[in-house]
Design a protein around this motif. Structure first.
Motif, PDB file in Angstrom:
ATOM      1  N   ALA A 147       0.833  -1.206   0.000  1.00 34.07           N
ATOM      2  CA  ALA A 147       0.000   0.000   0.000  1.00 34.07           C
ATOM      3  C   ALA A 147       0.866   1.254   0.000  1.00 34.07           C
ATOM      4  O   ALA A 147       0.558   2.239  -0.679  1.00 34.07           O
ATOM      5  CB  ALA A 147      -0.936  -0.007   1.196  1.00 34.07           C
ATOM      6  N   GLN A 148       1.955   1.212   0.755  1.00 40.40           N
ATOM      7  CA  GLN A 148       2.857   2.363   0.799  1.00 40.40           C
ATOM      8  C   GLN A 148       3.516   2.569  -0.561  1.00 40.40           C
ATOM      9  O   GLN A 148       3.649   3.699  -1.023  1.00 40.40           O
ATOM     10  CB  GLN A 148       3.905   2.157   1.888  1.00 40.40           C
ATOM     11  CG  GLN A 148       4.754   3.377   2.147  1.00 40.40           C
ATOM     12  CD  GLN A 148       5.700   3.172   3.314  1.00 40.40           C
ATOM     13  OE1 GLN A 148       5.833   2.074   3.830  1.00 40.40           O
ATOM     14  NE2 GLN A 148       6.370   4.225   3.722  1.00 40.40           N
ATOM     15  N   ALA A 149       3.921   1.470  -1.214  1.00 43.79           N
ATOM     16  CA  ALA A 149       4.518   1.584  -2.545  1.00 43.79           C
ATOM     17  C   ALA A 149       3.498   2.126  -3.539  1.00 43.79           C
ATOM     18  O   ALA A 149       3.825   2.987  -4.368  1.00 43.79           O
ATOM     19  CB  ALA A 149       5.045   0.226  -2.999  1.00 43.79           C
ATOM     20  N   GLU A 150       2.244   1.631  -3.462  1.00 42.74           N
ATOM     21  CA  GLU A 150       1.203   2.123  -4.355  1.00 42.74           C
ATOM     22  C   GLU A 150       0.916   3.595  -4.089  1.00 42.74           C
ATOM     23  O   GLU A 150       0.722   4.377  -5.024  1.00 42.74           O
ATOM     24  CB  GLU A 150      -0.074   1.305  -4.192  1.00 42.74           C
ATOM     25  CG  GLU A 150       0.016  -0.093  -4.760  1.00 42.74           C
ATOM     26  CD  GLU A 150      -1.216  -0.937  -4.464  1.00 42.74           C
ATOM     27  OE1 GLU A 150      -2.144  -0.436  -3.787  1.00 42.74           O
ATOM     28  OE2 GLU A 150      -1.259  -2.089  -4.929  1.00 42.74           O
ATOM     29  N   ALA A 151       0.891   3.975  -2.829  1.00 43.19           N
ATOM     30  CA  ALA A 151       0.658   5.381  -2.483  1.00 43.19           C
ATOM     31  C   ALA A 151       1.793   6.255  -3.001  1.00 43.19           C
ATOM     32  O   ALA A 151       1.554   7.358  -3.517  1.00 43.19           O
ATOM     33  CB  ALA A 151       0.501   5.533  -0.982  1.00 43.19           C
ATOM     34  N   ALA A 152       3.019   5.772  -2.880  1.00 47.10           N
ATOM     35  CA  ALA A 152       4.157   6.545  -3.390  1.00 47.10           C
ATOM     36  C   ALA A 152       4.069   6.661  -4.907  1.00 47.10           C
ATOM     37  O   ALA A 152       4.334   7.736  -5.470  1.00 47.10           O
ATOM     38  CB  ALA A 152       5.467   5.879  -2.972  1.00 47.10           C
ATOM     39  N   ASP A 191       3.677  10.062  -6.976  1.00 44.84           N
ATOM     40  CA  ASP A 191       4.568  10.430  -8.077  1.00 44.84           C
ATOM     41  C   ASP A 191       3.770  10.721  -9.335  1.00 44.84           C
ATOM     42  O   ASP A 191       4.042  11.693 -10.054  1.00 44.84           O
ATOM     43  CB  ASP A 191       5.584   9.320  -8.338  1.00 44.84           C
ATOM     44  CG  ASP A 191       6.604   9.190  -7.217  1.00 44.84           C
ATOM     45  OD1 ASP A 191       6.731  10.144  -6.412  1.00 44.84           O
ATOM     46  OD2 ASP A 191       7.263   8.133  -7.131  1.00 44.84           O
ATOM     47  N   GLN A 192       2.783   9.866  -9.613  1.00 38.74           N
ATOM     48  CA  GLN A 192       1.943  10.063 -10.797  1.00 38.74           C
ATOM     49  C   GLN A 192       1.155  11.376 -10.668  1.00 38.74           C
ATOM     50  O   GLN A 192       1.063  12.144 -11.625  1.00 38.74           O
ATOM     51  CB  GLN A 192       0.984   8.890 -10.967  1.00 38.74           C
ATOM     52  CG  GLN A 192       0.127   8.972 -12.209  1.00 38.74           C
ATOM     53  CD  GLN A 192      -0.809   7.782 -12.323  1.00 38.74           C
ATOM     54  OE1 GLN A 192      -0.907   6.976 -11.414  1.00 38.74           O
ATOM     55  NE2 GLN A 192      -1.490   7.684 -13.434  1.00 38.74           N
ATOM     56  N   TYR A 193       0.617  11.628  -9.490  1.00 35.43           N
ATOM     57  CA  TYR A 193      -0.128  12.870  -9.261  1.00 35.43           C
ATOM     58  C   TYR A 193       0.785  14.084  -9.452  1.00 35.43           C
ATOM     59  O   TYR A 193       0.393  15.060 -10.103  1.00 35.43           O
ATOM     60  CB  TYR A 193      -0.717  12.864  -7.846  1.00 35.43           C
ATOM     61  CG  TYR A 193      -1.279  14.185  -7.424  1.00 35.43           C
ATOM     62  CD1 TYR A 193      -2.498  14.633  -7.917  1.00 35.43           C
ATOM     63  CD2 TYR A 193      -0.583  14.998  -6.532  1.00 35.43           C
ATOM     64  CE1 TYR A 193      -3.012  15.859  -7.526  1.00 35.43           C
ATOM     65  CE2 TYR A 193      -1.091  16.219  -6.144  1.00 35.43           C
ATOM     66  CZ  TYR A 193      -2.303  16.642  -6.640  1.00 35.43           C
ATOM     67  OH  TYR A 193      -2.797  17.851  -6.264  1.00 35.43           O
ATOM     68  N   ASN A 194       1.994  14.016  -8.901  1.00 37.91           N
ATOM     69  CA  ASN A 194       2.933  15.127  -9.056  1.00 37.91           C
ATOM     70  C   ASN A 194       3.301  15.331 -10.513  1.00 37.91           C
ATOM     71  O   ASN A 194       3.421  16.468 -10.976  1.00 37.91           O
ATOM     72  CB  ASN A 194       4.181  14.902  -8.200  1.00 37.91           C
ATOM     73  CG  ASN A 194       3.902  15.103  -6.723  1.00 37.91           C
ATOM     74  OD1 ASN A 194       2.981  15.800  -6.351  1.00 37.91           O
ATOM     75  ND2 ASN A 194       4.692  14.462  -5.875  1.00 37.91           N
ATOM     76  N   ALA A 195       3.493  14.225 -11.248  1.00 41.10           N
ATOM     77  CA  ALA A 195       3.814  14.331 -12.674  1.00 41.10           C
ATOM     78  C   ALA A 195       2.638  14.953 -13.432  1.00 41.10           C
ATOM     79  O   ALA A 195       2.836  15.833 -14.285  1.00 41.10           O
ATOM     80  CB  ALA A 195       4.152  12.953 -13.246  1.00 41.10           C
ATOM     81  N   GLN A 196       1.421  14.514 -13.117  1.00 38.15           N
ATOM     82  CA  GLN A 196       0.245  15.080 -13.782  1.00 38.15           C
ATOM     83  C   GLN A 196       0.077  16.552 -13.429  1.00 38.15           C
ATOM     84  O   GLN A 196      -0.283  17.369 -14.281  1.00 38.15           O
ATOM     85  CB  GLN A 196      -1.012  14.302 -13.391  1.00 38.15           C
ATOM     86  CG  GLN A 196      -1.101  12.928 -14.003  1.00 38.15           C
ATOM     87  CD  GLN A 196      -2.309  12.145 -13.494  1.00 38.15           C
ATOM     88  OE1 GLN A 196      -2.936  12.531 -12.529  1.00 38.15           O
ATOM     89  NE2 GLN A 196      -2.612  11.049 -14.160  1.00 38.15           N
ATOM     90  N   LEU A 197       0.347  16.879 -12.177  1.00 38.46           N
ATOM     91  CA  LEU A 197       0.239  18.268 -11.749  1.00 38.46           C
ATOM     92  C   LEU A 197       1.258  19.135 -12.485  1.00 38.46           C
ATOM     93  O   LEU A 197       0.926  20.230 -12.954  1.00 38.46           O
ATOM     94  CB  LEU A 197       0.447  18.363 -10.233  1.00 38.46           C
ATOM     95  CG  LEU A 197       0.256  19.734  -9.599  1.00 38.46           C
ATOM     96  CD1 LEU A 197      -1.174  20.217  -9.807  1.00 38.46           C
ATOM     97  CD2 LEU A 197       0.571  19.670  -8.118  1.00 38.46           C
ATOM     98  N   ALA A 198       2.483  18.646 -12.596  1.00 36.24           N
ATOM     99  CA  ALA A 198       3.511  19.392 -13.327  1.00 36.24           C
ATOM    100  C   ALA A 198       3.121  19.528 -14.794  1.00 36.24           C
ATOM    101  O   ALA A 198       3.272  20.602 -15.391  1.00 36.24           O
ATOM    102  CB  ALA A 198       4.867  18.692 -13.189  1.00 36.24           C
ATOM    103  N   GLU A 199       2.605  18.449 -15.368  1.00 32.40           N
ATOM    104  CA  GLU A 199       2.167  18.481 -16.768  1.00 32.40           C
ATOM    105  C   GLU A 199       1.008  19.469 -16.936  1.00 32.40           C
ATOM    106  O   GLU A 199       0.966  20.224 -17.916  1.00 32.40           O
ATOM    107  CB  GLU A 199       1.728  17.075 -17.192  1.00 32.40           C
ATOM    108  CG  GLU A 199       1.346  16.951 -18.644  1.00 32.40           C
ATOM    109  CD  GLU A 199       0.983  15.520 -18.994  1.00 32.40           C
ATOM    110  OE1 GLU A 199      -0.039  15.343 -19.687  1.00 32.40           O
ATOM    111  OE2 GLU A 199       1.711  14.604 -18.582  1.00 32.40           O
TER     112      GLU A 199
END
Length: 193
Positions: free
Chosen positions: A74-79, A83-91
């Motif tokens: 769960a921690q790996a999935e959350a990380a 990361d995906q959210y941060n990448a989408q936010l940056a995009e």
């Protein structure tokens, strides 16, 4: 007296043989029965209780290990999701910046087009107004020529005392007079300039 010490020795010997036992040391038959009971209880404990305890502890350890693995997963999935959210936010931020820049450029183009269109409309309206003014001036000049011509003919008829009713001659005379008048005005305007 001799008999007293022998008697005394016999009593002492007998008393020594029947000397009281130590209360902390049990009899041999108590030790054997206690050992048998201990072995039976130990065997029951090893045969029934200990395997059940091991099984219970193993299950609990497996649950704990599974919980740890689930927590790590769960921690790996959350990380990964972070990361995906941060990448989408940056995009999204880059895309928003690009859209803002495109909107600025489009706004500038629209302003330029509107200015050009306004200038073209203004030039067209000015040209139409000038053409209309020129047409009205020409109409006024034509009407004025006709009026001036008829007044001039009437005046000339009054001065000469004859009727100058020949339209072609009178019209030619008036046109020549007005042409001479315009030529003199044009010459005067050129010398002023």
């Amino acid at each position: 007296m001799a008999s007293v010490p022998a008697q005394l020795i016999a009593v002492l010997t007998e008393a020594a043989e029947e000397a009281p036992k130590n209360p902390l040391i049990p009899e041999w038959y108590d030790i054997i029965w206690s050992a048998v009971c201990f072995v039976v209880i130990l065997a029951f404990f090893l045969w029934k209780v200990l395997p059940a305890m091991r099984k219970l502890l193993d299950e609990r350890g497996a649950r704990i290990q599974g919980g740890i693995e689930k927590a790590e997963k769960a921690q790996a999935e959350a990380a990964a999701a972070l990361d995906q959210y941060n990448a989408q936010l940056a995009e999204a931020r880059v895309e928003a910046g690009r859209i803002r820049e495109q909107a600025r450029e489009d706004g500038k183009k629209i302003l330029v087009e509107l200015r050009e269109q306004a200038q073209a409309d203004a030039a067209r309206i000015t040209a139409q107004a000038q053409a209309q003014i020129e047409a009205e001036r020409q109409a006024a000049v034509t009407a004025l020529r006709a009026e001036v011509g008829s007044l001039a003919i009437d005046l000339a008829s009054g001065v000469v005392g004859q009727s100058l009713s020949d339209d072609k001659k009178s019209r030619a005379l008036v046109d020549r007079f007005l042409a001479d008048l315009e030529a003199s005005e044009s010459g005067a305007a050129k010398t002023r300039a």
